[in-house]
Design an enzyme around this catalytic site. Structure first.
Site, PDB file in Angstrom:
ATOM      1  N   LYS A  87       0.850  -1.195   0.000  1.00  0.00           N
ATOM      2  CA  LYS A  87       0.000   0.000   0.000  1.00  0.00           C
ATOM      3  C   LYS A  87       0.886   1.246   0.000  1.00  0.00           C
ATOM      4  CE  LYS A  87      -4.282   1.264   2.405  1.00  0.00           C
ATOM      5  NZ  LYS A  87      -4.979   1.106   3.673  1.00  0.00           N
TER       6      LYS A  87
HETATM    7  C1  E4P Z   1      -8.270   2.365   3.517  1.00  0.00           C
HETATM    8  O1  E4P Z   1      -7.575   1.451   3.132  1.00  0.00           O
HETATM    9  C2  E4P Z   1      -8.196   2.958   4.855  1.00  0.00           C
HETATM   10  O2  E4P Z   1      -7.628   2.027   5.738  1.00  0.00           O
HETATM   11  C3  E4P Z   1      -9.532   3.279   5.409  1.00  0.00           C
HETATM   12  O3  E4P Z   1     -10.595   2.803   4.666  1.00  0.00           O
HETATM   13  C4  E4P Z   1      -9.680   4.595   6.071  1.00  0.00           C
HETATM   14  O4  E4P Z   1     -10.964   4.684   6.638  1.00  0.00           O
HETATM   15  P1  E4P Z   1     -11.358   5.807   7.700  1.00  0.00           P
HETATM   16  O5  E4P Z   1     -11.570   7.078   6.970  1.00  0.00           O
HETATM   17  O6  E4P Z   1     -12.624   5.297   8.304  1.00  0.00           O
HETATM   18  O7  E4P Z   1     -10.207   5.909   8.673  1.00  0.00           O
END
Ligand code: E4P
Length: 217
Positions: A87
């Site tokens: 990522k």
């Molecule tokens: C994506 O991969 C992130 O981990 C995530 O969806 C962030 O979500 P949030 O805005 O609820 O922290």
């Protein structure tokens, strides 16, 4: 549509996996910290633990912000397990790293995407997944679902193979709307998946069927 769970909590991952509908997991440094997983070695071990629970892709995020650092970290992460997807943040070096990994056949998820232009760059770089954060856009009075629709339209225009991973999903309606638009994947909390089960007519209908069965037996 693939369902990913957005957590580093092993119990929740097991629960979603046990339902039989889980296709993968996304994590980020905040989610790791929330579970109290700190220190490089513990974090790497935790990724392997997650891979051993689920069958699908597990996104593991780099914390470097320069190209060389992302390559070093990403290669180490990809070596951990075949299910790992590296990522990368949507910054210039992250795009460069996505292209580098695509050329090497290592899968990537470009994260922290908030515009169609950023999603276009991720696809051009050959990212496996692009993660537009819909909940965080909604949080600032901007239509997150509209971004998913824009990206779907652009990717379909050119046949980009990058999968749209709707991230920052907060509830069941996000899941349903993303499915209507045609997101390839959604990642959200366990509650966003379990919420799809709920309907009062299912509950009352089942109660009546069971009561009627009892009357006759
Ligand atoms: C994506 O991969 C992130 O981990 C995530 O969806 C962030 O979500 P949030 O805005 O609820 O922290």
């Amino acid at each position: 549509m693939k369902f990913f769970i957005d957590t580093a909590n092993l119990d929740q991952i097991r629960e979603a996996q046990d339902m039989g509908v889980l296709d993968g997991v996304t994590t980020n440094p905040s989610l790791m910290a929330k579970e109290g997983i700190t220190g490089r070695n513990n974090i790497l071990k935790h990724y392997v633990d997650i891979c051993n629970i689920v069958d699908g892709d597990v996104s593991a995020e780099v914390i470097s912000t320069d190209f060389a650092g992302m390559v070093k970290e990403g290669e180490e992460l990809a070596e951990l397990h075949e299910q790992i997807v590296v990522k990368l943040p949507m910054i210039k070096d992250g795009v460069k790293a996505a292209k580098y990994f695509a050329d090497k056949g290592i899968r990537t998820n470009v994260t922290l995407v908030f515009s169609a232009g950023q999603a276009l760059l991720a696809a051009k770089a050959g990212a496996t997944y692009v993660s537009p954060f819909i909940g965080r856009l909604d949080d600032i009075s901007t239509d997150g679902l509209n971004l998913i629709a824009e990206i779907r339209h652009i990717y379909d225009n050119y046949g980009f193979e990058t999968q749209i991973l709707a991230a920052s999903v907060r509830h069941t309606m996000h899941v349903i709307d993303c499915a209507k638009i045609g997101a390839d994947v959604m990642t959200g909390p366990l509650s966003s998946i379990e919420g799809l089960l709920k309907h009062p007519l299912t509950d009352s209908g089942l109660a009546k069927f069971l009561a009627d069965y009892k009357k006759g037996n």
